[in-house]
Structures are given as structure tokens and as C-alpha cells.
Design an enzyme around this catalytic site. Sequence first.
Site, short mmCIF file in Angstrom:
data_model
loop_
_atom_site.label_atom_id
_atom_site.label_comp_id
_atom_site.label_asym_id
_atom_site.label_seq_id
_atom_site.Cartn_x
_atom_site.Cartn_y
_atom_site.Cartn_z
N SER A 231 85.41 -8.37 60.69
CA SER A 231 84.11 -7.89 60.22
C SER A 231 83.06 -8.32 61.23
O SER A 231 83.25 -9.30 61.97
CB SER A 231 83.78 -8.50 58.85
OG SER A 231 82.42 -8.29 58.51
N TYR B 39 83.71 -16.04 53.63
CA TYR B 39 83.99 -14.73 54.21
C TYR B 39 83.73 -14.75 55.71
O TYR B 39 84.58 -14.32 56.50
CB TYR B 39 83.11 -13.68 53.54
CG TYR B 39 83.35 -12.27 54.03
CD1 TYR B 39 84.49 -11.57 53.63
CD2 TYR B 39 82.45 -11.63 54.86
CE1 TYR B 39 84.72 -10.27 54.06
CE2 TYR B 39 82.67 -10.33 55.30
CZ TYR B 39 83.81 -9.66 54.90
OH TYR B 39 84.03 -8.38 55.34
N ALA C 115 83.59 -17.34 57.73
CA ALA C 115 84.54 -18.25 58.39
C ALA C 115 85.91 -17.61 58.51
O ALA C 115 86.58 -17.72 59.55
CB ALA C 115 84.62 -19.56 57.62
N LYS D 248 86.66 -14.40 58.62
CA LYS D 248 86.66 -13.28 59.57
C LYS D 248 86.58 -13.78 61.01
O LYS D 248 87.18 -13.19 61.92
CB LYS D 248 85.51 -12.32 59.25
CG LYS D 248 85.69 -11.58 57.93
CD LYS D 248 87.00 -10.81 57.86
CE LYS D 248 87.14 -9.98 56.61
NZ LYS D 248 88.40 -9.21 56.57
#
Length: 272
Positions: free
Chosen positions: A163, A176, A178, A180
Site C-alpha cells: 500500500s 496497517y 507497519a 505494509k
Amino acid sequence: MENTSGRGTSRRISTLSRSVEDRRAIVTGAASGMGRATAHLFADEGARVVVADLGEDRVAAVVGEINEVHGEKAALGVVCDVAERAQLVNLVERTVEWAGGIDILVNNAGISVPNDSFQEEDEFEAVWAHTMDVNVTSQARLVRYALPYLLAAGGGRIVNIASTEAIMSMAGLMSYSASKAGVTGLTKSLAVELGSRDVTVNCICPGPIRTAMTERFPDEKKEVYARRRVPVRRYGIPEEVAQMTLNLCLPASSYVNGVVIPVDGGLTIRHI
């Protein structure tokens, strides 16, 4: 025979294939959004696709869509919680039993659950652990389980979906972001390790895309955000990510390895 095309008589110089015809692909998180678009696109291009996701009805629906167009042998559905190791092993075993091997692995499954530094401890720990299991640990595990078959196939392709939150971040998505970022690091490490073995590993960082994950934002807020932050001034659609995934899996992309590619309309290169 006389050449009337106006293009001369020389043979074409290009030699590398841009076809995934008959390639065997696993796509996780394939029951909706970018995963569904990826499964459809690969099937449209002649690949045999394993649709892996949570929910038997959701998986069956996508398999039905694909097989209705391409025939009953085009897609296989496997219900799989990627956070569960045994279910990943089952996914690989079912794929090999059905298709005879694996050429392509697309690690697309992911979750986004709000959490931050001020969250109650037990809730924070639970969200952090589950997000890491789904978003990054599952990718490492599935690569390991699929690797013998990717190596045997020759020219294996792995695409990990991360992402733009791995590149830039917003408050309230600690696990989230961390996780990605972990996906981008995992991709680079695997690319170095596997490149000499004829398996390429690349990563896509989608930006603002119209998926179930962004449905919670009202359309008017999406439009304002896109006009202010995205140079192309709109949200992307899942197929635009799927098309990049396909490009990275082509035989012709054999020298693309270890890259992290934003598909974000220019979001991450805009300063203000």
C-alpha cells in the site's frame, strides 16, 4: 508474396512473450476488490486461476463468474484464512492437485483495522498481532509453501500487494502502515534470495482505490481528497492495479525484480 503493409520485410525483433496462457496462478483475497479484478484479468488472459478468500459463497461467486465466461476448468475456489498456517498449506496442496503446479503467486489478501498509541492494551495487542499475521506473515509463509512448485515451473512470478501507506502514512493506522512497510522489505529480501533461481518477486503499492476498504469514506470526501492530493484527480479502480500485477507476471518481465511500484495516480510524488 508481395509485402503491401508498408512496414518492410524484416522479421520482428522482439522475442519475449507477453502471454500468461495456461499459467497457473494463486490470487489471495480474490473474492472482492483488487483480488477479484486480478483473478478475472488473469483468466481473461488464459491463465488458470485459484480464487482464495474467506467465505464460501463469496469465493464461489467469483469462480462462477470466471467459469461462466472461460469454461469450468478456468478457476478453482479455495476458502482460506491466510492467518492460519494449515489453511495456507491446504491452499497450495489444492492448487497443485487441481492445476499440477504453480507459476504465479499474488499475495493480495489484507486487512485494515484502526489502531493507535492510545488504544487500550489488550485491544491494541490483538489488532497488531492479527494485522501482522494477515498482511505480512501470511505472505512469507505462502511464498515458502509455494516455492518448490514455483522453482519447478521455471520463471516463477511472485507479486506482493502492499500500500502507499508503506511510503507515507496517516494517524490511526499503526499496524496497517507497519505491516505494509514489512511487505516491501519482505519483497526486497525475497527478490535478492530468489532472483538467481529464476523466480522474480515484486511489490505493488496501491493508492486510493475504490474497494470495500475505502467504502467507509463518502464519495464527496473521496472527490475532495483526490482533487487535493492525487495528480490525476480521482480514485483508481481495481483493474488498474490488476493490470500492473499482470505486467509483472509476464514472461517478458523476467528482468524486473525487487521493485516497489506505486499505482496511485501520482499521490506519493506530490509535495503539496
